[in-house]
Design a protein around this motif. Structure first.
Motif, PDB file in Angstrom:
ATOM      1  N   ASN A 575      41.268 -21.583  29.136  1.00  0.00           N
ATOM      2  CA  ASN A 575      39.892 -22.110  29.077  1.00  0.00           C
ATOM      3  C   ASN A 575      39.812 -23.482  29.745  1.00  0.00           C
ATOM      4  OD1 ASN A 575      38.936 -19.920  27.776  1.00  0.00           O
ATOM      5  ND2 ASN A 575      38.874 -20.836  25.728  1.00  0.00           N
ATOM      6  N   LYS A 578      39.911 -22.712  33.378  1.00  0.00           N
ATOM      7  CA  LYS A 578      38.756 -21.941  33.860  1.00  0.00           C
ATOM      8  C   LYS A 578      37.480 -22.762  33.863  1.00  0.00           C
ATOM      9  CE  LYS A 578      38.808 -18.397  31.011  1.00  0.00           C
ATOM     10  NZ  LYS A 578      38.403 -17.161  30.348  1.00  0.00           N
ATOM     11  N   TYR A 579      37.266 -23.508  32.737  1.00  0.00           N
ATOM     12  CA  TYR A 579      35.990 -24.220  32.606  1.00  0.00           C
ATOM     13  C   TYR A 579      36.124 -25.667  33.069  1.00  0.00           C
ATOM     14  CZ  TYR A 579      35.067 -20.006  30.016  1.00  0.00           C
ATOM     15  OH  TYR A 579      34.949 -18.696  29.683  1.00  0.00           O
ATOM     16  N   ASP A 614      40.471 -31.542  28.789  1.00  0.00           N
ATOM     17  CA  ASP A 614      40.130 -31.173  30.170  1.00  0.00           C
ATOM     18  C   ASP A 614      39.010 -32.049  30.703  1.00  0.00           C
ATOM     19  OD1 ASP A 614      37.526 -30.019  29.636  1.00  0.00           O
ATOM     20  OD2 ASP A 614      38.570 -28.294  28.751  1.00  0.00           O
ATOM     21  N   ILE A 619      30.915 -28.822  26.418  1.00  0.00           N
ATOM     22  CA  ILE A 619      30.100 -27.851  25.643  1.00  0.00           C
ATOM     23  C   ILE A 619      28.962 -28.619  24.988  1.00  0.00           C
ATOM     24  CG2 ILE A 619      30.150 -26.157  23.752  1.00  0.00           C
ATOM     25  CD1 ILE A 619      33.322 -26.264  24.280  1.00  0.00           C
ATOM     26  N   LEU A 627      30.714 -21.292  19.170  1.00  0.00           N
ATOM     27  CA  LEU A 627      31.945 -21.290  19.964  1.00  0.00           C
ATOM     28  C   LEU A 627      32.947 -20.209  19.530  1.00  0.00           C
ATOM     29  CD1 LEU A 627      32.987 -23.046  22.266  1.00  0.00           C
ATOM     30  CD2 LEU A 627      34.081 -24.513  20.596  1.00  0.00           C
ATOM     31  N   ARG A 633      29.778 -15.884  24.921  1.00  0.00           N
ATOM     32  CA  ARG A 633      30.425 -16.694  25.960  1.00  0.00           C
ATOM     33  C   ARG A 633      29.593 -17.933  26.285  1.00  0.00           C
ATOM     34  NH1 ARG A 633      32.524 -14.245  30.997  1.00  0.00           N
ATOM     35  NH2 ARG A 633      33.847 -16.095  30.793  1.00  0.00           N
ATOM     36  N   ALA A 636      28.543 -18.454  29.783  1.00  0.00           N
ATOM     37  CA  ALA A 636      29.543 -18.529  30.864  1.00  0.00           C
ATOM     38  C   ALA A 636      29.568 -17.245  31.689  1.00  0.00           C
ATOM     39  CB  ALA A 636      30.924 -18.805  30.282  1.00  0.00           C
ATOM     40  N   GLY A 643      36.101 -13.695  31.753  1.00  0.00           N
ATOM     41  CA  GLY A 643      36.433 -13.943  30.331  1.00  0.00           C
ATOM     42  C   GLY A 643      35.912 -12.821  29.467  1.00  0.00           C
ATOM     43  N   THR A 644      36.373 -12.778  28.244  1.00  0.00           N
ATOM     44  CA  THR A 644      35.946 -11.712  27.318  1.00  0.00           C
ATOM     45  C   THR A 644      35.070 -12.272  26.198  1.00  0.00           C
ATOM     46  OG1 THR A 644      37.886 -12.096  25.959  1.00  0.00           O
ATOM     47  CG2 THR A 644      38.079 -10.409  27.655  1.00  0.00           C
ATOM     48  N   GLY A 645      35.122 -13.559  25.969  1.00  0.00           N
ATOM     49  CA  GLY A 645      34.382 -14.146  24.833  1.00  0.00           C
ATOM     50  C   GLY A 645      35.121 -13.930  23.521  1.00  0.00           C
ATOM     51  N   GLY A 647      38.634 -14.965  23.234  1.00  0.00           N
ATOM     52  CA  GLY A 647      39.829 -15.819  23.178  1.00  0.00           C
ATOM     53  C   GLY A 647      39.781 -16.855  22.064  1.00  0.00           C
ATOM     54  N   LEU A 648      38.688 -17.629  21.967  1.00  0.00           N
ATOM     55  CA  LEU A 648      38.643 -18.710  20.976  1.00  0.00           C
ATOM     56  C   LEU A 648      38.586 -18.171  19.555  1.00  0.00           C
ATOM     57  CD1 LEU A 648      36.416 -21.557  22.441  1.00  0.00           C
ATOM     58  CD2 LEU A 648      38.871 -21.531  22.059  1.00  0.00           C
ATOM     59  N   SER A 672      36.220 -31.434  27.519  1.00  0.00           N
ATOM     60  CA  SER A 672      36.418 -31.022  26.129  1.00  0.00           C
ATOM     61  C   SER A 672      37.865 -31.263  25.736  1.00  0.00           C
ATOM     62  CB  SER A 672      36.157 -29.522  25.958  1.00  0.00           C
ATOM     63  OG  SER A 672      34.949 -29.166  26.557  1.00  0.00           O
ATOM     64  N   PHE A 674      40.388 -29.590  23.023  1.00  0.00           N
ATOM     65  CA  PHE A 674      40.703 -28.619  21.961  1.00  0.00           C
ATOM     66  C   PHE A 674      42.033 -29.036  21.363  1.00  0.00           C
ATOM     67  CE2 PHE A 674      37.485 -26.281  24.113  1.00  0.00           C
ATOM     68  CZ  PHE A 674      36.963 -25.402  23.192  1.00  0.00           C
TER      69      PHE A 674
HETATM   70  P1  ADP Z   1      36.064 -16.592  27.247  1.00  0.00           P
HETATM   71  O1  ADP Z   1      36.861 -15.366  27.393  1.00  0.00           O
HETATM   72  O2  ADP Z   1      34.653 -16.458  27.627  1.00  0.00           O
HETATM   73  O3  ADP Z   1      36.735 -17.784  27.854  1.00  0.00           O
HETATM   74  P2  ADP Z   1      36.521 -17.858  24.692  1.00  0.00           P
HETATM   75  O4  ADP Z   1      36.368 -17.292  23.344  1.00  0.00           O
HETATM   76  O5  ADP Z   1      37.861 -18.349  25.049  1.00  0.00           O
HETATM   77  O6  ADP Z   1      35.983 -16.765  25.654  1.00  0.00           O
HETATM   78  O7  ADP Z   1      35.486 -19.034  24.825  1.00  0.00           O
HETATM   79  C1  ADP Z   1      34.140 -18.837  24.457  1.00  0.00           C
HETATM   80  C2  ADP Z   1      33.239 -19.678  25.304  1.00  0.00           C
HETATM   81  O8  ADP Z   1      33.445 -21.068  25.007  1.00  0.00           O
HETATM   82  C3  ADP Z   1      33.525 -19.580  26.766  1.00  0.00           C
HETATM   83  O9  ADP Z   1      32.852 -18.457  27.332  1.00  0.00           O
HETATM   84  C4  ADP Z   1      32.975 -20.910  27.298  1.00  0.00           C
HETATM   85  O10 ADP Z   1      31.574 -20.827  27.469  1.00  0.00           O
HETATM   86  C5  ADP Z   1      33.257 -21.857  26.154  1.00  0.00           C
HETATM   87  N1  ADP Z   1      34.497 -22.621  26.397  1.00  0.00           N
HETATM   88  C6  ADP Z   1      35.724 -22.339  25.938  1.00  0.00           C
HETATM   89  N2  ADP Z   1      36.594 -23.300  26.288  1.00  0.00           N
HETATM   90  C7  ADP Z   1      35.927 -24.218  26.994  1.00  0.00           C
HETATM   91  C8  ADP Z   1      36.257 -25.442  27.632  1.00  0.00           C
HETATM   92  N3  ADP Z   1      37.519 -25.914  27.611  1.00  0.00           N
HETATM   93  N4  ADP Z   1      35.281 -26.121  28.256  1.00  0.00           N
HETATM   94  C9  ADP Z   1      34.039 -25.651  28.271  1.00  0.00           C
HETATM   95  N5  ADP Z   1      33.643 -24.516  27.669  1.00  0.00           N
HETATM   96  C10 ADP Z   1      34.573 -23.790  27.055  1.00  0.00           C
END
Ligand code: ADP
Length: 826
Positions: A575, A578-579, A614, A619, A627, A633, A636, A643-645, A647-648, A672, A674
């Motif tokens: 993440n 990617k973001y 990062d 967000i 989240l 997502r 996103a 992405g799958t939405g 992961g978090l 952000s 984490f």
């Molecule tokens: P995804 O597979 O979409 O990355 P996640 O569950 O990992 O799914 O994350 C959910 C959403 O949270 C992401 O789609 C994105 O919009 C937001 N996100 C996650 N990590 C970050 C980050 N480091 N910076 C900005 N947005 C983030």
């Protein structure tokens, strides 16, 4: 000295005499002039040196007045006077020396030297001889008749003085008593009013006396009330019926007690208890009324408060939704509220006085109830008092219901009571039963869902193995350039699908509580480096740099499931990459966190915080709470970032399952952070061979080797064939069935066996056991290839002797690295 035989004391009523003497209360009193005057007069009149006034009680002669000698008392028997009081006549002894009765008396023989004695008895009006007036001389002499008369008169004077003294002392006593009574009335705490007896009706009897308490309570002065009637105390709220009661009693000259409101001078009210009594004179004529008034305002107030509190209690008692039942020490029902009527179906009248056990306790519990009550009454041992109990109870219509009960002891001054607060649980039980059924059903459905997902993922993984395997092989082929974009797309789509399947499966396992974790001390450095290696290609692709020197230098261990921790770090790293923005940056670091100030919060455990900061898009605050929602997502999906939405939400669940926490801080447009926190572990356990990667195992084997693949799916067989084509020194043998596989293994003694678990004739685990059971095949390393990635399964097979466990779809570089590693004998 013995009493002379001539004395006839027997005839005297000694008791009556002594009683009369005592009534004058003269004995042991101080000398008084009125008596001394008489004795002095006697000495002068008779020209004698000694004169005495004395009284004789049961033992002694006591002298009230003495002239010429100083004596208080003498024993009775030694006296002349005892002889004198034996008759009403004078006793004259002209010469004691010559009188046989007194010749040897001490007064005669001793220092006093008495020769002459003349005594007149002191005779009370009732005839009792109380004592004597006597004259004494040291010379013998005679008394003529006139002297005798004088002596008698003097004796009579003594009696007169005695009488006068008694009258005066009685009057003094009476006056003292009167003063006492007056003072009692004046200072009494109760208000006292005395009125004339009449007129009873208009205008009413006039007040002739009011004591201090009356003036104090009413605020009037004495002048203001004297001559007025008690009506001045009445006002608008004074109760008519009480006034009528007073008048009726007064008209009959009877005493009366009433309670009513009176008024003070300033108009304020107060409650009095009024007691009125008629007073009569000695002829029996009623002359006055005495009224005693007690201020009972505070008593009335507390009575009113008590009544109010009783009313409140009754309201609570009656309106309670729970049955409230009180029982006495005999087990009889004393009170039964409306809720009890409703729950048990007996009216209050029916229930009161009944034996509680017979009415509502099921027969099976009678004995326990009675013996419990007897034990408490006998020993004070209470087993059920003040405890919540769930018990069956009987209703009037024969139904047995379940009730919740709490029994408490009521301490009343009158008798011992027990109060039971009883709640009907029938409805609650039905709800609970429905809830349990619904929960069981939901659990069933959930299990079915998990089962379905697990199967589906297995079924989906198998064809994916072919898609991903072939696409990876194609990527390695030469001359693929014209089609590379398509092949890459196939491979990416396959990987995305695989990721999706894995994450859905993990989430459903966590939800079903079926996720098996193996927590162990894990070196942070190692998991971080593993995750970094895996993310490196993506980071390079999108031009994001990662600074990880802090975490890679760390010597710390955390308690976690190694694989799952890598997975979590990978998700967060992915993440952060990617973001991020172009040329963005990620700080991957860790720091230890001391236990909270409240050590009990986390049991004093120290935590390690792994942070990923990062420089990405950040967000927005309003999106923060979404989240961790699966598949959300946060928009996103429109940005084209893959992405799958999931992961978090998966990462958060995994971290929490491992006893840690996941948190985030973010500033839109800035980036952000984490972070995850896990308990710090003491040290590492001996590490097994963990993971392979082509990057650190790129030393291709140099010697000729043979590999036996036992796999029934021809497509998968082809995938392996094509992969191993990249290792030309490996000779591949294949068996489409289990038994054949065993046979080939025995015959050819391969250097490595790749074993699929699902074969048409035998299960893979049985083949593994058979291989390990045979001398000839025992030492050949076996690598399991399976789409079933459950942790339990992996552990079980490793325990049975499997060297490694590769989950399908195969990650080709990792697979090759592992083959190289095993065949090179590392
Ligand atoms: P995804 O597979 O979409 O990355 P996640 O569950 O990992 O799914 O994350 C959910 C959403 O949270 C992401 O789609 C994105 O919009 C937001 N996100 C996650 N990590 C970050 C980050 N480091 N910076 C900005 N947005 C983030």
């Amino acid at each position: 000295m013995a009493v002379s035989p001539e004395l006839n004391l027997e005839n005297m009523d000694e008791t009556a005499r002594l009683k009369a003497l005592r009534e004058y209360s003269i004995l042991d009193t101080l000398p008084e002039p009125r008596f001394d005057r008489i004795s002095q007069m006697a000495t002068r009149l008779f020209k004698v040196p000694m004169a005495l006034i004395s009284f004789i009680d049961e033992n002694r002669q006591w002298f009230k007045s003495c002239q010429g000698l100083n004596v208080q008392e003498t024993p009775k028997q030694q006296t002349f006077c005892l002889h004198t009081i034996a008759s009403d006549e004078l006793m004259v002894v002209p010469d004691a020396v010559l009188d046989a009765r007194f010749a040897d008396n001490l007064w005669v023989t001793g220092e006093l030297g008495v020769r002459f004695y003349a005594g007149a008895p002191l005779i009370a009006p009732n005839g009792a001889q109380l004592g004597t007036l006597c004259i004494l001389d040291t010379k013998p002499r005679e008394l003529d008749e006139s002297d005798r008369e004088t002596l008698r008169d003097l004796a009579a004077l003594v009696i007169d003085e005695l009488q006068l003294r008694q009258v005066l002392s009685t009057r003094e006593e009476n006056e003292g008593r009167l003063r006492l009574l007056e003072s009692a009335i004046v200072h009494a705490n109760d208000a006292i009013l005395i009125t004339e007896a009449e007129p009873i009706n208009q205008p009413g009897p006039r007040i002739i006396y009011a004591n201090e308490a009356f003036l104090r309570t009413t605020g009037y002065t004495l002048q203001e009330v004297m001559g007025k009637t008690p009506r001045l105390l009445q006002g608008p709220k004074t109760q008519r019926d009480q006034l009528d009661k007073i008048r009726a009693a007064l008209e009959k000259w009877e005493s009366v007690v009433v309670e009513m409101i009176n008024y003070r001078k300033d108009g304020s009210e107060f409650w009095v208890e009024l007691s009125i009594v008629p007073i009569a004179d000695e002829r029996g004529w009623f002359t006055h009324w005495v009224s005693i008034q007690r201020d009972i305002t505070s008593r009335r107030e507390s009575e009113a408060a008590h009544r109010e509190s009783e009313a409140r209690k009754t309201a609570i008692f009656e309106n309670s939704l729970d049955a409230i039942v009180t029982m006495n020490a005999d087990g009889e029902i004393v009170e039964w509220n409306q809720a009890a009527e409703k729950i048990f179906g007996y009216s209050r009248e029916e229930a009161k006085g009944c034996d509680l056990a017979n009415l509502i306790i099921p027969p099976a519990f009678h004995e326990a109830h009675r013996s419990g009550l007897a034990r408490y009454l006998g020993t004070g041992e209470a087993r059920i008092l003040n405890h919540r109990l769930e018990l069956p109870a009987m209703c009037a219509d024969g139904r047995e219901i379940t009730v919740e009960l709490i029994v408490t002891r009521l301490s009343t001054e009158v008798e011992l009571l027990f109060a039971g607060f009883i709640r009907d649980l029938t409805e609650q039980k039905l709800i609970e039963a429905a809830f349990v059924a619904a929960r069981d059903e939901a659990e069933c459905a959930n299990n079915a869902k998990s089962e379905f997902l697990s199967r589906m993922s297995h079924e989906l993984r198998t064809p994916l193995n072919a898609i991903l395997g072939f696409s990876q092989i194609l990527q390695m082929e030469e001359g693929i350039e014209p089609l590379r974009d398509i092949v890459d797309d196939i491979h990416d789509a396959g990987r995305h699908l695989l990721l999706l399947i894995n994450e859905v499966l993990d989430i459903s396992r966590i939800e079903a509580g079926q996720l098996a974790l193996s927590p162990e001390p894990v070196a942070v450095r190692e998991v971080a480096s593993e995750a970094l290696i895996l993310i490196a290609p993506l980071a390079a692709k999108v031009n994001v740099s990662i600074e990880a020197s802090v975490i890679l230098d760390s010597e710390l261990y955390v308690l976690a499931d190694r694989q799952r921790l890598v997975q979590c770090l990978l998700n967060l790293l992915a993440n952060a990459v990617k973001y991020n923005r172009d040329n963005g940056h990620v700080d991957f670091e860790c720091l230890s966190v001391a236990p909270g100030s409240d050590a009990s919060e986390n049991g004093g455990t120290e935590y390690l915080q792994i942070r990923l900061r990062d420089t990405g898009i950040g967000i927005e605050a309003e999106k923060m709470q979404r989240l961790f929602i699966p598949f959300d997502r946060l928009g996103a999906e429109q940005g084209g970032i893959e992405g799958t939405g999931l992961g978090l939400s998966l990462t958060k669940s995994l971290v929490e399952e491992m006893g840690g926490t996941l948190g985030v801080e973010s500033t839109p447009g800035v980036g952000s952070t984490f972070w995850l926190e896990l308990p710090i572990a003491e040290s590492a356990l001996p590490q097994a061979l963990n993971g392979f990667s082509d990057e650190n195992n790129n030393s291709e084997i140099a010697i000729e080797s043979s590999v036996l693949l036992i796999e029934d799916n021809p497509r998968n067989l082809r995938v392996i064939e094509r992969i191993l084509a990249h290792r030309p020194r490996i000779k591949l043998l294949a068996a489409l069935q289990g038994k054949l596989g065993l046979e080939l293994a025995r015959q050819h003694q391969p250097d490595l066996i790749l074993l699929d678990l699902h074969l048409p004739d035998m299960q893979g685990d049985a083949i593994l056991l058979a291989l390990k059971a045979q001398q000839s095949t025992r030492d050949i390393p076996v690598v399991i290839l399976s789409a079933d990635a459950t942790l339990g399964q992996i552990e079980r097979l490793k325990a049975d002797g499997a060297r490694e466990y590769i989950t399908k779809p195969i990650n080709v570089p990792q697979f090759l690295a592992m083959i190289d590693f095993i065949l090179s004998g590392k």
